[in-house]
Design an enzyme around this catalytic site. Structure first.
Site, mmCIF file in Angstrom:
data_model
loop_
_atom_site.group_PDB
_atom_site.id
_atom_site.type_symbol
_atom_site.label_atom_id
_atom_site.label_comp_id
_atom_site.label_asym_id
_atom_site.label_seq_id
_atom_site.Cartn_x
_atom_site.Cartn_y
_atom_site.Cartn_z
ATOM 1 C CB SER A 293 -0.882 -0.001 1.246
ATOM 2 O OG SER A 293 -0.072 0.258 2.381
ATOM 3 C CE LYS A 294 -0.868 8.010 0.140
ATOM 4 N NZ LYS A 294 0.186 8.669 0.903
ATOM 5 N NE ARG A 295 -2.360 3.358 5.828
ATOM 6 C CZ ARG A 295 -2.833 2.180 6.257
ATOM 7 N NH1 ARG A 295 -2.229 1.537 7.238
ATOM 8 N NH2 ARG A 295 -3.907 1.655 5.692
#
Ligand code: GLU
Length: 541
Positions: A293-295
């Site tokens: 994910s972007k996180r």
């Protein structure tokens, strides 16, 4: 406007007749292959999205087919201004621009679903006529209270499905006269698919083979929303049919939606024209646990978007591969090998090699782990393979951003000297800036402990000789260095590292006499002299 004529059946459009032992999708006639990349314009383009676009593109190009971009913008609440242009820019940067799309109109437009709104209702109504869909008048509050009422330990979030539809306000439970009254009064309503109970559905996936679904697990998805917009489920089927899509590649996360789509293809009478599906494996976090994910990127310090994305809603800027100094060739090469390889062991492949070698049979079923170190390795390989002149514009731009400038002629040579050491284009700055300005930090620690008066005498003498040197070439500089070292009874190896630190500031860079040549005489002498002052001062104190 889009083509309202019923499209050809798949058999008419292209040959799908399975030859003995040969999978149907290999029997397609080349020119009729049509694939689509169908992103929603909701934000930055995750590398999983770019890989989906890439696999669509590679497959289409290998078959001589068309790569279509369709913007799936029916969810107006998630629409983000600028996101569509951003998607196009990303595809263009990657060198995989669509053949048809909102900006390259073709015969099956419009290519934004919001502009196709008038087409969808008719199909939703047709499904109602056939008994495969129904009107639902439940308000958000009623839906919420249903969830509360039917919530249990085994069903924490109850779905609108066969078990519950009978308890809700819809055209299955209400009197027909009441339904008509509600409809003519313009009461807000949605249209839901009527999913049968206990029907076994089989999807023939090009990567996974036969995937079975039991419709008892599927809820009555909304097909048409209260604002008249279709949901993804209805729009994707209607559009894939009307745009004559022959093969559809999408992420594995869409697999649970497949049974709804299979039912719709069947109910709308288009089963024979259904594209062949390929659900691509997930791109996993570096530790292999879960979807990247972007996180994860934020947490681990690497980009997951193709290009910088500035979100106008949150005003947050998320870094992209492009701006982190990746070459598009390296980026798509790395992405192509996330979940696919050609079996040759060769890893560095350009776009045309990827097109030539791409095959669905070699796409893996399992998730592909993202490895940023490997991504940088690909970039370094591509930087090495580039001609210096090809790297010049990007490097020049980065230097200008740092307030530095050099003639193109000089820069091309310097790029050649350091490119092997650069993993990203940004690495050119620390690898080159000492040619244009005095080093910002000096690694005195590497020399000060072994610094003595003998070395000081050597450098003082060599500076004298250097200032007299008539020919300023790496060879002449090195010869003079060795000669003075010999005269002083000092090993050249003992004074080479100090010289590097004096000129560069650290233990890196090309051969030190070449550095001296390109620094020119005045800068070389100045850096040695001022370094001597610092070192002697430190030694005396
Ligand atoms: N609009 C979907 C997405 O955002 C497309 C899924 C599909 O390709 O069917 O990924």
């Amino acid at each position: 406007m889009f083509d309202r004529k019923p499209p050809l059946l798949q058999e008419e459009a292209f040959s799908l007749f399975p030859l003995a032992g040969i999978p149907a999708y290999l029997c397609t006639m080349k020119s009729t292959v049509r694939v689509r990349f169908a992103p929603s314009p909701t934000g930055g383009l995750h590398l999983g999205g770019v890989r989906t676009a890439l696999f669509n593109y590679l497959f289409a190009k290998k078959q001589g087919g068309s790569f279509v971009l369709r913007i799936e913008d029916t969810d107006q609440t998630r629409f983000v201004p600028g996101a569509e242009q951003y998607i196009l820019d990303c595809l263009e940067w990657c060198g995989i621009s669509p053949d048809e799309g909102p900006h390259q109109p073709g015969p099956y437009g419009p290519y934004r679903q919001s502009e196709r709104k008038p087409i969808y209702r008719k199909f939703a109504e047709q499904l109602i006529q056939q008994g495969h869909a129904y009107y639902a008048f439940d308000t958000p509050e009623e839906l919420e209270s249903m969830r509360e009422r039917f919530k249990s330990e085994s069903t924490p979030s109850p779905q609108y499905n066969a078990a519950l539809r009978g308890s809700m306000r819809n055209s299955l439970t209400l009197d027909p006269a009441e339904v008509n009254r509600l409809l003519s009064a313009g009461t807000p309503h949605v249209i839901r698919i009527h999913v049968p109970v206990g029907k076994k559905l089989v999807l023939n996936d090009m990567i996974r083979g036969e995937v079975e679904f039991d419709t008892s697990e599927v809820d009555d998805k909304v097909l048409l929303k209260a604002d008249g917009m279709p949901t993804y489920h209805l729009a994707v089927v209607v559009d894939d049919y009307h745009m004559k899509i022959t093969h559809a590649f999408r992420g594995e996360e869409w697999l649970p939606s497949a049974p709804v789509h299979l039912l719709l293809w069947e109910y709308l009478g288009w089963k024979q024209a259904m594209p062949l599906w390929a659900h691509l494996p997930l791109i996993l976090k570096p530790d292999g646990h879960g979807k990247l994910s972007k996180r994860d990127g934020d947490r681990l310090g690497f980009p997951v978007f193709a290009m910088d994305w500035y979100d106008p809603r949150t005003q947050e800027l998320t870094r992209g591969f492009k701006e982190m100094g990746f070459l598009p060739e390296a980026f798509i090469n790395m992405l192509a090998l996330l979940g696919w390889n050609d079996g040759s062991g060769e890893e560095v492949l350009d776009r045309s090699q990827l097109c030539e070698r791409f095959s669905i049979e070699r796409v893996h079923k399992g998730g592909a782990r993202f490895d940023f170190e490997k991504a940088k390795w690909f970039n370094q390989e591509w930087i090495k393979r580039k001609e210096n002149i090809e790297l010049l514009p990007s490097v020049e731009q980065l230097l200008v951003q740092e307030g530095l400038s050099a003639s193109a002629e000089q820069l091309v040579v310097l790029i050649g000297l350091v490119k092997e050491r650069c993993q990203t284009l940004k690495d050119f700055i620390p690898q080159l800036d000492y040619f244009f300005k005095d080093p910002v930090s000096m690694d005195w620690n590497s020399i000060s402990s072994k610094w003595d008066s003998k070395k000081n005498v050597f450098f003082e003498e060599w500076v004298k000789q250097l200032s007299e040197l008539s020919e300023w070439t790496a060879v002449a500089i090195e010869n003079s260095f060795k000669q003075v070292a010999g005269e002083q009874g000092i090993k050249p190896g003992d004074v080479q590292l100090p010289l590097r630190i004096m000129l560069v500031g650290g233990k890196f860079g090309p051969p030190v006499f070449i550095i001296a040549q390109y620094l020119h005489k005045d800068v070389t002498l100045k850096r040695i002299t001022s370094a001597l002052t610092v070192l002697n001062h430190a030694a005396a104190s």
